[in-house]
Design an enzyme around this catalytic site. Structure first.
Site, PDB file in Angstrom:
ATOM      1  N   SER A 157      -7.289 -11.930 -56.735  1.00 38.16           N
ATOM      2  CA  SER A 157      -7.776 -10.643 -57.228  1.00 38.16           C
ATOM      3  C   SER A 157      -8.690  -9.963 -56.213  1.00 38.16           C
ATOM      4  CB  SER A 157      -8.507 -10.817 -58.562  1.00 38.16           C
ATOM      5  OG  SER A 157      -8.387  -9.665 -59.357  1.00 38.16           O
ATOM      6  N   SER A 199      -8.477  -5.850 -63.338  1.00 41.98           N
ATOM      7  CA  SER A 199      -7.566  -6.244 -62.264  1.00 41.98           C
ATOM      8  C   SER A 199      -6.154  -6.589 -62.724  1.00 41.98           C
ATOM      9  CB  SER A 199      -8.148  -7.440 -61.501  1.00 41.98           C
ATOM     10  OG  SER A 199      -9.199  -7.024 -60.664  1.00 41.98           O
ATOM     11  N   LYS A 217      -3.561  -4.794 -60.803  1.00 34.56           N
ATOM     12  CA  LYS A 217      -2.951  -5.232 -59.548  1.00 34.56           C
ATOM     13  C   LYS A 217      -1.484  -5.631 -59.704  1.00 34.56           C
ATOM     14  CE  LYS A 217      -7.233  -6.695 -57.221  1.00 34.56           C
ATOM     15  NZ  LYS A 217      -8.271  -6.457 -58.247  1.00 34.56           N
ATOM     16  N   LYS A 244      -1.977 -12.882 -64.222  1.00 32.12           N
ATOM     17  CA  LYS A 244      -3.020 -12.062 -63.583  1.00 32.12           C
ATOM     18  C   LYS A 244      -4.246 -12.054 -64.477  1.00 32.12           C
ATOM     19  CE  LYS A 244      -4.792  -9.830 -60.322  1.00 32.12           C
ATOM     20  NZ  LYS A 244      -6.022 -10.550 -60.712  1.00 32.12           N
TER      21      LYS A 244
END
EC number: 3.4.21.-
Length: 319
Positions: free
Chosen positions: A132, A75, A78, A237
């Site tokens: 997420s 992720s 993202k 992140k």
């Protein structure tokens, strides 16, 4: 054992059932583990296979470990999704709908964003970065002009623009192990994302509530360091799929210095955060000792034994 059958006594010898042994199935190794990267020793005894810590202002490399390895990034993808969404200048207040097309057919993960949920592009981007949320990231890609294929093309085009020559994207969520990058490339992506105030704000928000089909859903940050409040984090992140291991990227201010940290393929749910704390402690108590400058155009293309080759081998064997 004695039983009665038609009024007569019968002796039945009970036999002990043979023990049932469960077959032991080892967990699928991450790509970094399969490559042997977890066996790499480092001065801070990190549990991440890959680590890179850079001074954001001077581009000095303060710490590195397997920084050129190309691995799945889960992720962390993202952040690139957010960059493409912001570049598109599509209306952030436009209402988008979660549909069956956003179902995770890759890892079959669950989501609290039920089909039929309607949220603004702004709310979906916030949930994708802060919590997420995979269906949020999927919907953002689908509602791009030309749909998800065009969105993925834009992701890869953006990567080339940023000089991320070791990176490749195939979806907007990071659920596919074919979303790959190197720590060196991810520093470039973090720096680009950090220049956008919306991405900075959304990725570091601690919690948020949204209305999902008439019910209030409470979401929190996936990063315990953001929730803990002991860090000065400007962007972050997290990411995880089995092929990638536990991943974390951050921009933070440590001991008066702006730094970018990348940790990939960490073993254990908490170890990526422990690695970040270990690096923070080291930066706060050790003199500056940069290992080398950040190359302006790194040539990190892997050879036949690269992560790409190992990943292809794994996929062909169903690992």
């Amino acid at each position: 054992m004695v039983v009665l059958k038609k009024g007569k006594r019968h002796v039945v010898v009970a036999q002990r059932a043979a023990p049932v042994r469960a077959a032991f199935t080892p967990s699928k190794p991450s790509l970094g583990e399969a490559m042997g990267l977890r066996d790499t020793d480092d001065a801070l005894a990190l549990r991440s296979s890959v680590a890179l810590v850079m001074d954001q202002n001077s581009n000095e490399v303060l710490f590195q470990k397997n920084a050129g390895a190309v691995l799945p990034i889960a992720s962390i993808t993202k952040l690139m999704t957010a960059l493409v969404v912001m570049d598109s200048r599509l209306p952030m207040d436009e209402v988008l709908t979660i549909t069956e097309e956003d179902r995770d057919t890759e890892k079959h993960s669950s989501s609290r964003l039920r089909f039929g949920t309607q949220l603004t592009r702004q709310e979906l981007l916030l949930l994708a970065l802060m919590s997420s949320e995979n269906r949020a990231a999927s919907a953002l890609g689908r509602h791009y002009p030309g749909g998800l294929p065009a969105f993925v093309q834009a992701m890869n085009r953006k990567a080339r623009e940023l000089g991320m020559n070791d990176s490749h994207f195939v979806d907007s969520s990071g659920l596919s192990s074919s979303n790959v990058s190197s720590a060196t490339d991810l520093v470039r992506m973090v720096n680009a994302a950090y220049r956008n105030p919306t991405i900075r704000e959304y990725s570091t928000q601690t919690e948020h509530e949204v209305n999902v089909l008439g019910r209030t859903q409470h979401y929190v940050s996936t990063n315990r360091l953001v929730r803990g409040g002991n860090w000065e984090i400007g962007l972050q992140k997290t990411g995880f799929i089995s092929e990638a291991g536990q991943c974390l990227v951050m921009q933070a201010r440590v001991h008066g210095r702006n730094v970018v940290m990348v940790f990939l393929d960490s073993a254990g749910k908490l170890s990526r955060f422990a690695d970040a704390n270990r690096v923070k402690d080291w930066l706060e108590h050790s003199p500056s000792s940069p290992q080398r400058g950040f190359p302006s155009s790194p040539n990190l293309t892997q050879g036949p034994g690269s992560a790409h080759a190992v990943l292809a081998s794994q996929q062909s064997r169903g690992i």
